[in-house]
Design a protein around this motif. Structure first.
Motif, PDB file in Angstrom:
ATOM      1  N   SER A  86       1.015  -1.272  -0.149  1.00 62.29           N
ATOM      2  CA  SER A  86      -0.045  -0.006  -0.092  1.00 62.29           C
ATOM      3  C   SER A  86       1.206   1.240   0.106  1.00 62.29           C
ATOM      4  N   HIS A  87       0.311   2.300   0.363  1.00 64.86           N
ATOM      5  CA  HIS A  87       1.050   3.708   0.074  1.00 64.86           C
ATOM      6  C   HIS A  87       1.603   4.224   1.590  1.00 64.86           C
ATOM      7  N   ILE A  88       2.425   4.886   1.481  1.00 62.33           N
ATOM      8  CA  ILE A  88       3.063   5.718   2.708  1.00 62.33           C
ATOM      9  C   ILE A  88       2.997   7.133   2.691  1.00 62.33           C
ATOM     10  N   PHE A  97      -3.711   5.794   9.306  1.00 65.79           N
ATOM     11  CA  PHE A  97      -3.672   4.504   8.962  1.00 65.79           C
ATOM     12  C   PHE A  97      -4.157   4.170   7.337  1.00 65.79           C
ATOM     13  N   ASP A  98      -4.598   5.458   6.818  1.00 65.38           N
ATOM     14  CA  ASP A  98      -4.807   5.503   5.200  1.00 65.38           C
ATOM     15  C   ASP A  98      -3.342   5.118   4.472  1.00 65.38           C
ATOM     16  N   GLY A  99      -3.125   4.013   4.001  1.00 60.25           N
ATOM     17  CA  GLY A  99      -1.954   3.601   3.417  1.00 60.25           C
ATOM     18  C   GLY A  99      -0.919   2.782   4.338  1.00 60.25           C
ATOM     19  N   PRO A 100      -0.576   3.426   5.446  1.00 61.97           N
ATOM     20  CA  PRO A 100       0.554   2.710   6.430  1.00 61.97           C
ATOM     21  C   PRO A 100      -0.058   1.142   6.642  1.00 61.97           C
ATOM     22  N   GLU A 129       4.033   7.325  -3.660  1.00 64.98           N
ATOM     23  CA  GLU A 129       2.929   8.152  -4.013  1.00 64.98           C
ATOM     24  C   GLU A 129       1.767   7.875  -4.282  1.00 64.98           C
ATOM     25  N   GLU A 130       0.465   8.126  -3.637  1.00 61.41           N
ATOM     26  CA  GLU A 130      -0.856   7.631  -4.306  1.00 61.41           C
ATOM     27  C   GLU A 130      -1.725   8.787  -4.108  1.00 61.41           C
ATOM     28  N   GLU A 131      -1.358   9.657  -3.140  1.00 61.51           N
ATOM     29  CA  GLU A 131      -2.684  10.746  -2.972  1.00 61.51           C
ATOM     30  C   GLU A 131      -2.695  11.810  -3.912  1.00 61.51           C
ATOM     31  N   GLY A 132      -1.671  12.155  -4.681  1.00 60.25           N
ATOM     32  CA  GLY A 132      -1.576  13.032  -5.816  1.00 60.25           C
ATOM     33  C   GLY A 132      -1.528  14.677  -5.023  1.00 60.25           C
ATOM     34  N   PHE A 193      -4.258  -4.514   1.695  1.00 61.82           N
ATOM     35  CA  PHE A 193      -5.184  -4.182   2.660  1.00 61.82           C
ATOM     36  C   PHE A 193      -5.152  -2.690   2.996  1.00 61.82           C
ATOM     37  N   HIS A 194      -6.299  -2.076   3.058  1.00 62.80           N
ATOM     38  CA  HIS A 194      -6.713  -0.783   2.982  1.00 62.80           C
ATOM     39  C   HIS A 194      -7.924  -0.399   4.031  1.00 62.80           C
ATOM     40  N   ILE A 195      -7.806   0.570   4.854  1.00 61.58           N
ATOM     41  CA  ILE A 195      -9.027   0.963   5.537  1.00 61.58           C
ATOM     42  C   ILE A 195     -10.176   1.415   4.555  1.00 61.58           C
ATOM     43  N   GLU A 196     -11.422   1.165   5.008  1.00 66.40           N
ATOM     44  CA  GLU A 196     -12.503   1.497   3.777  1.00 66.40           C
ATOM     45  C   GLU A 196     -12.709   2.705   3.666  1.00 66.40           C
ATOM     46  N   GLN A 197     -12.523   3.773   4.517  1.00 66.21           N
ATOM     47  CA  GLN A 197     -12.495   5.015   4.558  1.00 66.21           C
ATOM     48  C   GLN A 197     -14.107   5.596   4.214  1.00 66.21           C
ATOM     49  N   GLY A 198     -14.984   4.664   4.699  1.00 68.67           N
ATOM     50  CA  GLY A 198     -16.358   4.913   4.560  1.00 68.67           C
ATOM     51  C   GLY A 198     -17.262   4.074   5.690  1.00 68.67           C
ATOM     52  N   GLY A 360     -10.174   5.778  -5.406  1.00 74.46           N
ATOM     53  CA  GLY A 360      -9.144   4.908  -6.344  1.00 74.46           C
ATOM     54  C   GLY A 360      -7.945   4.518  -5.022  1.00 74.46           C
ATOM     55  N   HIS A 361      -7.305   3.469  -5.731  1.00 76.95           N
ATOM     56  CA  HIS A 361      -6.153   2.944  -4.764  1.00 76.95           C
ATOM     57  C   HIS A 361      -4.950   2.303  -5.605  1.00 76.95           C
ATOM     58  N   ASP A 362      -3.876   2.020  -5.232  1.00 76.48           N
ATOM     59  CA  ASP A 362      -2.995   1.477  -6.053  1.00 76.48           C
ATOM     60  C   ASP A 362      -3.273   0.173  -6.848  1.00 76.48           C
TER      61      ASP A 362
END
Ligand code: ZN
Length: 434
Positions: A86-88, A97-100, A129-132, A193-198, A360-362
């Motif tokens: 995932s992204h850092i 937690f978003d990424g790490p 880099e993922e977030e732009g 693995f990623h948090i749902e964010q929703g 969007g995700h990696d």
């Protein structure tokens, strides 16, 4: 749902959470977390991850796009590899937690193997880099890994006029080595693995979900053009008020979208001109963002909403003009891996659930090159991109169990282990390289 976990798993889950929280201190801002592409705190983050990998006798490398790569070797030296990552990088004022979380869960899974060797190597990737945020260009790390970049991409500049190429050099890396960052033909798949964010998993009281697809998006700019006029002398029945038309349309966007399961449509930006208290608005510019896992549902919704705008503009004797500026198809996750993730969730004692990702995700970028899967972890309160972002200890423990089960299942699956031979010719011809 399991109420108790193996104490070793719970302790590993606590480590994952503590490590995510400890990375928060590596920030460009003094009082909040912001860690953008190849910023100085990114190097501190790399060093911290390297320390966590040291007891596993793994020394990570940093590729030319700034991605941290670490290999847990297989039973044999010529074995293929499975990617976990995932992204850092982060947004401004980010949570921990978003990424790490996806990277630290990957390390926890390597620790849990306790030296056991699988028929495939595991490559851990912490994407740079993922977030732009820095270059208004997301997925720089994963695009480099799949070879989806060109000169124009590398010449994009940040707010200080520094290009991606120069940022790579300033970090001590060599842009000429970017081709070496690309995946070879020995990759079986990618798991994130990623948090749902929703709020969906929380509303269902579920800890985990298998992501079935990353939704497609259409964004368009819409302009209502009426006639600006005096707010005191123009009677109500003689107006061509662009803002009233826009207001009527925005309410219609909401009610129309409610009619289709899973459809989301957002008017996120609006400007009225000339923008004075005593002038009937003559022109209004808005944006519309429409998303759905089915490209057909999304495209039809955009057409319907556009024709609604034209109908109500005609009724008010004004004009409605559109311009689509983003049309991104949905990206399906790999069906074999989705089924494997569901089995792994079930084996962890949790009911499996499938859902699309609205963000969007990696994994969306990796899916262009290798079979990809994502596992969502419940996000308390649905809160993300905020310091209040959190995860539950039991959900992280469940994710570790799920990940361990998934590795076991894949290691025992001839279909998975032999999939490379079936797909390698497709990989070689379908993705531009170098
Ligand atoms: Zn993310």
């Amino acid at each position: 749902m399991p109420t108790t976990f193996n104490p070793a798993t719970t302790s590993r889950a606590a480590d994952v959470i503590a490590r995510c929280q400890s990375l928060v201190r590596f920030s460009e801002d003094a009082s909040s977390l912001r860690r953008t592409f190849l910023s100085a705190p990114m190097r501190d983050c790399h060093n911290a991850i390297a320390e966590w990998l040291r007891p596993l006798n793994i020394t990570p490398t940093i590729d030319a796009a700034g991605n941290l790569r670490a290999i847990y070797s297989a039973a044999t030296s010529d074995a293929p590899r499975l990617l976990i990552g995932s992204h850092i990088d982060t947004v401004p004022n980010a949570g921990a937690f978003d990424g790490p979380l996806g990277v630290l869960l990957g390390i926890a899974l390597l620790e849990q193997l306790d030296g056991q060797r699988l028929p495939f190597a595991i490559e851990l990737i912490a994407f740079s880099e993922e977030e732009g945020v820095r270059f208004s260009t997301p997925f720089i790390g994963s695009c480099a890994v799949v070879g989806s970049y060109d000169e124009d991409f590398l010449n994009r500049r940040d707010a200080n006029g520094i290009s991606i190429r120069k940022a790579i050099q300033d970090f001590g890396l060599d842009p000429a080595q970017l081709p070496a960052a690309q995946l070879g033909d020995d990759v079986l798949g990618y798991v994130e693995f990623h948090i749902e964010q929703g709020p969906v998993l929380e509303s269902l009281s579920l800890p985990l979900a298998a992501v079935e697809a990353i939704v497609g998006q259409t964004r368009l700019a819409l302009t209502f053009v009426g006639q600006a006029n005096h707010a005191g002398t123009t009677p109500m029945n003689a107006r061509h008020d662009a803002l009233s038309a826009a207001a009527e349309w925005i309410v219609a966007v909401e009610s129309e979208s409610n009619r289709f399961a899973g459809l989301v449509a957002t008017v996120g930006s609006i400007q009225a001109y000339p923008g004075a208290a005593n002038v009937v608005p003559g022109e209004v510019r808005l944006t519309l963002d429409v998303r759905h896992k089915s490209d057909q549902v999304r495209t039809q919704a955009v057409q319907r909403l556009a024709s609604l705008a034209q109908q109500l503009a005609a009724r008010r004797a004004i004009k409605a003009n559109f311009a689509i500026f983003l049309n991104q198809p949905a990206v399906a996750m790999d069906s074999f891996l989705i089924a494997q993730v569901e089995s792994a969730i079930r084996a962890a004692g949790c009911p499996p659930y499938r859902m699309p990702s609205g963000a969007g995700h990696d994994a969306m970028i990796l899916a262009s090159r290798v079979p990809s899967a994502m596992i969502f972890v419940r996000t308390p309160g649905g809160i993300s991109h905020d310091p209040a972002e959190s995860v539950l200890l039991e959900d992280v423990a469940c994710a570790i169990d799920c990940g361990g089960n998934l590795l076991k299942q894949l290691a025992a699956s001839p279909e998975f282990l032999l999939s490379l031979n079936a797909s390698s010719s497709w990989q070689r011809t379908d993705t531009p390289r170098g």
